[in-house]
Design an enzyme around this catalytic site. Structure first.
Site, PDB file in Angstrom:
ATOM      1  N   ILE A  14       0.618   3.525   6.277  1.00 48.85           N
ATOM      2  CA  ILE A  14      -0.493   2.964   7.698  1.00 48.85           C
ATOM      3  C   ILE A  14      -1.359   4.301   7.358  1.00 48.85           C
ATOM      4  O   ILE A  14      -1.309   5.472   7.264  1.00 48.85           O
ATOM      5  CB  ILE A  14       0.181   3.422   9.179  1.00 48.85           C
ATOM      6  CG1 ILE A  14       0.931   1.968   9.265  1.00 48.85           C
ATOM      7  CG2 ILE A  14      -0.641   3.380   9.938  1.00 48.85           C
ATOM      8  CD1 ILE A  14       2.457   2.314  10.068  1.00 48.85           C
ATOM      9  N   HIS A  15      -2.699   3.951   7.592  1.00 44.61           N
ATOM     10  CA  HIS A  15      -4.070   4.768   7.410  1.00 44.61           C
ATOM     11  C   HIS A  15      -5.264   3.978   7.908  1.00 44.61           C
ATOM     12  O   HIS A  15      -5.159   3.110   8.388  1.00 44.61           O
ATOM     13  CB  HIS A  15      -4.061   4.833   6.120  1.00 44.61           C
ATOM     14  CG  HIS A  15      -4.678   4.225   5.239  1.00 44.61           C
ATOM     15  ND1 HIS A  15      -5.744   3.880   4.329  1.00 44.61           N
ATOM     16  CD2 HIS A  15      -3.417   3.584   4.464  1.00 44.61           C
ATOM     17  CE1 HIS A  15      -5.410   2.599   4.203  1.00 44.61           C
ATOM     18  NE2 HIS A  15      -4.204   2.275   3.815  1.00 44.61           N
ATOM     19  N   GLY A  16      -6.077   4.821   8.210  1.00 45.74           N
ATOM     20  CA  GLY A  16      -7.146   4.287   8.398  1.00 45.74           C
ATOM     21  C   GLY A  16      -7.702   3.335   8.075  1.00 45.74           C
ATOM     22  O   GLY A  16      -8.521   2.218   8.913  1.00 45.74           O
ATOM     23  N   ARG A  69       0.183   4.574   0.822  1.00 44.98           N
ATOM     24  CA  ARG A  69      -0.118   5.149   1.674  1.00 44.98           C
ATOM     25  C   ARG A  69       0.365   4.338   2.916  1.00 44.98           C
ATOM     26  O   ARG A  69       0.356   5.161   4.331  1.00 44.98           O
ATOM     27  CB  ARG A  69      -1.491   5.381   2.075  1.00 44.98           C
ATOM     28  CG  ARG A  69      -1.943   5.861   0.543  1.00 44.98           C
ATOM     29  CD  ARG A  69      -3.854   5.619   0.762  1.00 44.98           C
ATOM     30  NE  ARG A  69      -4.722   4.493   0.564  1.00 44.98           N
ATOM     31  CZ  ARG A  69      -5.195   4.093   1.035  1.00 44.98           C
ATOM     32  NH1 ARG A  69      -6.138   4.908   1.037  1.00 44.98           N
ATOM     33  NH2 ARG A  69      -5.656   2.754   1.239  1.00 44.98           N
ATOM     34  N   ASP A  75       0.752  -0.735   0.072  1.00 43.31           N
ATOM     35  CA  ASP A  75      -0.412  -0.631  -0.183  1.00 43.31           C
ATOM     36  C   ASP A  75       0.700   0.819  -0.005  1.00 43.31           C
ATOM     37  O   ASP A  75       1.504   1.541   0.512  1.00 43.31           O
ATOM     38  CB  ASP A  75      -0.905   0.276   1.089  1.00 43.31           C
ATOM     39  CG  ASP A  75      -1.912   0.462   1.319  1.00 43.31           C
ATOM     40  OD1 ASP A  75      -1.926   1.993   0.411  1.00 43.31           O
ATOM     41  OD2 ASP A  75      -2.797   0.928   1.614  1.00 43.31           O
TER      42      ASP A  75
END
Length: 161
Positions: free
Chosen positions: A13-15, A11, A9
């Site tokens: 770490i994200h929600g 990004r 991913d």
């Protein structure tokens, strides 16, 4: 098995990672493997801060990950392992890391946004030649699944390469 989920991913770490995927594959912590983030204390703190309260986060460079992963795999805790690119997982595997996991030994692929030299292969997925080669390598050992969130339909590397 201590690895509950493995994901590419860009990004990191994200929600979405923690909320959606942790319901499917519970985890006690997140291990992000990225040389650049690991060397930048400010960037590391930003990513650590993206995790919800109670979820521990470690950010390792590839070399450190290769040293730590055997102990992590032997533990009784469950961990997500995340990298921005499949090239990291290729290097980890070549270095002897075992990425088998609770997700039927799949490497899940989330967003890989368009960048210079990349071609679009599916929704939210654009890969460079180096990433294609890494997916070819990984697909010989694991099922490479493109799936943004748990309730979406998956497609697989063999279908898009």
């Amino acid at each position: 098995m201590a690895i509950s989920f493995v994901r590419v991913d860009d990004r990191v770490i994200h929600g979405q990672i923690v909320t959606a995927w942790s319901k499917e594959f519970p985890c006690d912590g997140i291990i992000a493997v990225d040389d650049k983030i690991a060397q930048d204390p400010v960037l590391s703190n930003v990513f650590k801060g993206a995790a919800p309260s109670g979820v521990k986060v470690w950010i390792f460079d590839i070399k450190t990950a290769l040293e730590k992963l055997p102990k992590i795999i032997e533990s009784n805790k469950k961990y997500f392992i995340i990298a921005k690119t499949p090239v990291v997982f290729q290097k980890l595997t070549e270095g002897g890391a075992d990425l088998r996991n609770d997700n039927n030994n799949k490497i899940n692929v989330g967003p890989m946004h368009l960048k210079d030299g990349a071609r679009t292969i599916g929704p939210n997925a654009a890969v460079t030649k180096e990433e294609e080669e890494a997916f070819d390598y990984l697909a010989q050992r694991y099922k490479v699944e493109f799936k943004l969130i748990p309730d979406k339909k998956a497609y697989y590397w063999e279908e898009v390469k």
